[in-house]
Design a protein around this motif. Structure first.
Motif, PDB file in Angstrom:
ATOM      1  N   VAL A  46      41.566  40.968  44.387  1.00  0.00           N
ATOM      2  CA  VAL A  46      41.673  41.709  43.174  1.00  0.00           C
ATOM      3  C   VAL A  46      41.439  40.910  41.743  1.00  0.00           C
ATOM      4  O   VAL A  46      40.707  41.553  40.903  1.00  0.00           O
ATOM      5  N   VAL A  47      41.860  39.631  41.630  1.00  0.00           N
ATOM      6  CA  VAL A  47      41.432  38.785  40.558  1.00  0.00           C
ATOM      7  C   VAL A  47      39.906  38.621  40.418  1.00  0.00           C
ATOM      8  O   VAL A  47      39.660  39.126  39.434  1.00  0.00           O
ATOM      9  N   LEU A  48      39.017  38.359  41.389  1.00  0.00           N
ATOM     10  CA  LEU A  48      37.679  38.492  41.275  1.00  0.00           C
ATOM     11  C   LEU A  48      37.135  40.015  41.127  1.00  0.00           C
ATOM     12  O   LEU A  48      36.040  39.966  40.097  1.00  0.00           O
ATOM     13  N   ALA A  49      37.478  41.000  41.477  1.00  0.00           N
ATOM     14  CA  ALA A  49      37.078  42.415  41.404  1.00  0.00           C
ATOM     15  C   ALA A  49      37.459  42.603  39.925  1.00  0.00           C
ATOM     16  O   ALA A  49      36.619  43.287  39.304  1.00  0.00           O
ATOM     17  N   SER A  50      38.573  42.488  39.532  1.00  0.00           N
ATOM     18  CA  SER A  50      38.917  42.861  37.970  1.00  0.00           C
ATOM     19  C   SER A  50      38.064  42.118  37.070  1.00  0.00           C
ATOM     20  O   SER A  50      37.709  42.728  36.235  1.00  0.00           O
ATOM     21  N   GLY A  51      37.709  40.878  37.226  1.00  0.00           N
ATOM     22  CA  GLY A  51      36.786  40.209  36.285  1.00  0.00           C
ATOM     23  C   GLY A  51      35.540  40.910  36.334  1.00  0.00           C
ATOM     24  O   GLY A  51      34.895  41.081  35.259  1.00  0.00           O
ATOM     25  N   LEU A  52      34.881  41.153  37.627  1.00  0.00           N
ATOM     26  CA  LEU A  52      33.514  41.871  37.587  1.00  0.00           C
ATOM     27  C   LEU A  52      33.486  43.378  37.117  1.00  0.00           C
ATOM     28  O   LEU A  52      32.750  43.657  36.498  1.00  0.00           O
ATOM     29  N   LEU A  53      34.557  43.895  37.550  1.00  0.00           N
ATOM     30  CA  LEU A  53      34.615  45.289  37.161  1.00  0.00           C
ATOM     31  C   LEU A  53      35.135  45.642  35.708  1.00  0.00           C
ATOM     32  O   LEU A  53      34.522  46.536  35.023  1.00  0.00           O
ATOM     33  N   LEU A  54      35.983  44.794  35.275  1.00  0.00           N
ATOM     34  CA  LEU A  54      36.417  44.886  33.777  1.00  0.00           C
ATOM     35  C   LEU A  54      35.903  44.298  32.712  1.00  0.00           C
ATOM     36  O   LEU A  54      36.218  44.475  31.617  1.00  0.00           O
ATOM     37  N   GLY A  55      35.218  43.253  33.067  1.00  0.00           N
ATOM     38  CA  GLY A  55      34.852  42.380  32.225  1.00  0.00           C
ATOM     39  C   GLY A  55      35.689  41.033  31.976  1.00  0.00           C
ATOM     40  O   GLY A  55      36.590  40.981  32.519  1.00  0.00           O
ATOM     41  N   PRO A  56      35.276  40.271  31.245  1.00  0.00           N
ATOM     42  CA  PRO A  56      36.014  38.650  31.110  1.00  0.00           C
ATOM     43  C   PRO A  56      37.420  38.952  30.439  1.00  0.00           C
ATOM     44  O   PRO A  56      38.316  38.334  30.970  1.00  0.00           O
ATOM     45  N   ILE A  57      37.595  39.467  29.616  1.00  0.00           N
ATOM     46  CA  ILE A  57      38.955  39.554  28.898  1.00  0.00           C
ATOM     47  C   ILE A  57      39.909  40.423  29.507  1.00  0.00           C
ATOM     48  O   ILE A  57      40.860  40.023  30.084  1.00  0.00           O
ATOM     49  N   TYR A  58      39.427  41.814  29.910  1.00  0.00           N
ATOM     50  CA  TYR A  58      40.383  42.614  30.415  1.00  0.00           C
ATOM     51  C   TYR A  58      40.339  42.453  32.000  1.00  0.00           C
ATOM     52  O   TYR A  58      41.630  42.455  32.497  1.00  0.00           O
ATOM     53  N   GLY A  59      39.558  41.821  32.574  1.00  0.00           N
ATOM     54  CA  GLY A  59      39.707  41.600  33.937  1.00  0.00           C
ATOM     55  C   GLY A  59      40.628  40.228  34.076  1.00  0.00           C
ATOM     56  O   GLY A  59      41.369  40.118  34.871  1.00  0.00           O
ATOM     57  N   GLY A  60      40.360  39.172  33.132  1.00  0.00           N
ATOM     58  CA  GLY A  60      41.178  38.137  33.108  1.00  0.00           C
ATOM     59  C   GLY A  60      42.552  38.178  32.896  1.00  0.00           C
ATOM     60  O   GLY A  60      43.411  37.820  33.466  1.00  0.00           O
ATOM     61  N   LEU A  61      42.927  39.284  31.863  1.00  0.00           N
ATOM     62  CA  LEU A  61      44.308  39.626  31.371  1.00  0.00           C
ATOM     63  C   LEU A  61      44.938  40.229  32.673  1.00  0.00           C
ATOM     64  O   LEU A  61      46.227  39.965  33.091  1.00  0.00           O
ATOM     65  N   ALA A  62      44.216  41.216  33.482  1.00  0.00           N
ATOM     66  CA  ALA A  62      44.682  42.084  34.556  1.00  0.00           C
ATOM     67  C   ALA A  62      45.021  40.831  35.866  1.00  0.00           C
ATOM     68  O   ALA A  62      46.135  40.945  36.156  1.00  0.00           O
ATOM     69  N   ALA A  63      44.245  39.822  35.870  1.00  0.00           N
ATOM     70  CA  ALA A  63      44.584  38.956  37.036  1.00  0.00           C
ATOM     71  C   ALA A  63      45.400  38.169  36.712  1.00  0.00           C
ATOM     72  O   ALA A  63      46.405  37.775  37.449  1.00  0.00           O
ATOM     73  N   GLY A  64      45.412  37.422  35.448  1.00  0.00           N
ATOM     74  CA  GLY A  64      46.794  36.730  35.105  1.00  0.00           C
ATOM     75  C   GLY A  64      47.992  37.414  35.041  1.00  0.00           C
ATOM     76  O   GLY A  64      48.827  36.552  35.524  1.00  0.00           O
ATOM     77  N   ILE A  65      48.225  38.523  34.354  1.00  0.00           N
ATOM     78  CA  ILE A  65      49.536  38.984  34.423  1.00  0.00           C
ATOM     79  C   ILE A  65      49.888  39.300  35.638  1.00  0.00           C
ATOM     80  O   ILE A  65      50.908  38.889  36.062  1.00  0.00           O
ATOM     81  N   GLY A  66      49.087  40.191  36.566  1.00  0.00           N
ATOM     82  CA  GLY A  66      49.352  40.625  38.012  1.00  0.00           C
ATOM     83  C   GLY A  66      49.951  39.409  38.716  1.00  0.00           C
ATOM     84  O   GLY A  66      50.823  39.371  39.472  1.00  0.00           O
ATOM     85  N   CYS A  67      49.010  38.238  38.795  1.00  0.00           N
ATOM     86  CA  CYS A  67      49.385  37.234  39.644  1.00  0.00           C
ATOM     87  C   CYS A  67      50.529  36.451  39.304  1.00  0.00           C
ATOM     88  O   CYS A  67      51.376  35.858  40.139  1.00  0.00           O
ATOM     89  N   ALA A  68      50.539  36.169  37.784  1.00  0.00           N
ATOM     90  CA  ALA A  68      51.980  35.456  37.363  1.00  0.00           C
ATOM     91  C   ALA A  68      53.098  36.180  37.748  1.00  0.00           C
ATOM     92  O   ALA A  68      53.960  35.747  37.926  1.00  0.00           O
ATOM     93  N   LEU A 110      24.592  41.410  46.054  1.00  0.00           N
ATOM     94  CA  LEU A 110      25.155  40.560  47.124  1.00  0.00           C
ATOM     95  C   LEU A 110      25.264  39.150  46.551  1.00  0.00           C
ATOM     96  O   LEU A 110      26.394  38.401  46.340  1.00  0.00           O
ATOM     97  N   ILE A 111      24.128  38.477  46.405  1.00  0.00           N
ATOM     98  CA  ILE A 111      24.063  37.001  45.892  1.00  0.00           C
ATOM     99  C   ILE A 111      24.761  36.864  44.526  1.00  0.00           C
ATOM    100  O   ILE A 111      25.870  35.988  44.306  1.00  0.00           O
ATOM    101  N   PRO A 112      24.607  37.300  43.604  1.00  0.00           N
ATOM    102  CA  PRO A 112      25.449  37.179  42.451  1.00  0.00           C
ATOM    103  C   PRO A 112      26.926  37.361  42.469  1.00  0.00           C
ATOM    104  O   PRO A 112      27.516  36.618  41.826  1.00  0.00           O
ATOM    105  N   ILE A 113      27.381  38.435  43.124  1.00  0.00           N
ATOM    106  CA  ILE A 113      28.608  38.719  43.287  1.00  0.00           C
ATOM    107  C   ILE A 113      29.382  37.435  44.239  1.00  0.00           C
ATOM    108  O   ILE A 113      30.342  36.682  43.884  1.00  0.00           O
TER     109      ILE A 113
END
Length: 179
Positions: A46-68, A110-113
């Motif tokens: 989900v961390v990686l998918a959030s970065g790819l789908l939401l972009g670096p800032i919003y995906g990063g915030l989602a990843a950091g908040i959820g996992c923390a 596939l390769i870039p992901i």
């Protein structure tokens, strides 16, 4: 129009933070053994998918908040700040690498992901190694104990995030999330 965009980004960020939390606490395997108090979980996909789908800032915030929040749920309070930063960086960097490798940020080839996800996971493994080394009472040798489990989690994160993104693309879900 601008308010709608802000609301949309906020909602997707909260949704992916909740997904990261659930994938972290529900789908996990505690690590047995001396000195190992962590767990392997599926939050990374989900961390990686959030970065790819939401972009670096919003995906990063989602990843950091959820996992923390996942670490807080399991009372691994000492890991909360490190997890927030590490997971934020995983999503942020994987998104930026993907954008560098991909001609169209919405094509999800596939390769870039895979390359972006793998680099994000290297950040996780090295990030926790460095973070644990900096914790009181844990030296480098003791921090190395977590590397094999983190590497297993990283491999699962790469495979599952690629699968999730490809399935979402095939079912047109990625078109709904465009940020």
């Amino acid at each position: 129009m601008k308010n709608t965009k802000v609301i949309r980004r906020t909602v997707y960020t909260a949704l992916f933070a909740a997904l990261a939390f659930v994938a972290t606490v529900v789908i996990h395997i505690h690590i047995p053994g001396p000195g190992a108090t962590g767990y392997v979980n599926f939050g990374d996909c989900v961390v990686l998918a959030s970065g790819l789908l939401l972009g670096p800032i919003y995906g990063g915030l989602a990843a950091g908040i959820g996992c923390a929040l996942g670490d807080a749920w399991y009372a691994h309070i000492i890991y909360v700040p490190g997890t927030f930063v590490i997971k934020f960086l995983m999503a942020f960097v994987s998104c930026m690498i993907y954008r560098l490798l991909s001609k169209n940020k919405n094509d999800y080839k596939l390769i870039p992901i895979t390359v972006a996800a793998a680099i994000g996971e290297v950040i996780m493994v090295l990030g926790y190694l460095m973070y644990e080394t900096a914790l009181p009472g844990i030296n480098f040798a003791a921090a190395l104990i977590g590397v094999p489990a983190n590497t297993m989690q990283a491999l699962a994160g790469v495979v599952l995030s690629v699968l999730i993104i490809k399935i979402m693309k095939k079912t047109n879900l990625t078109d709904l999330i465009k940020m």
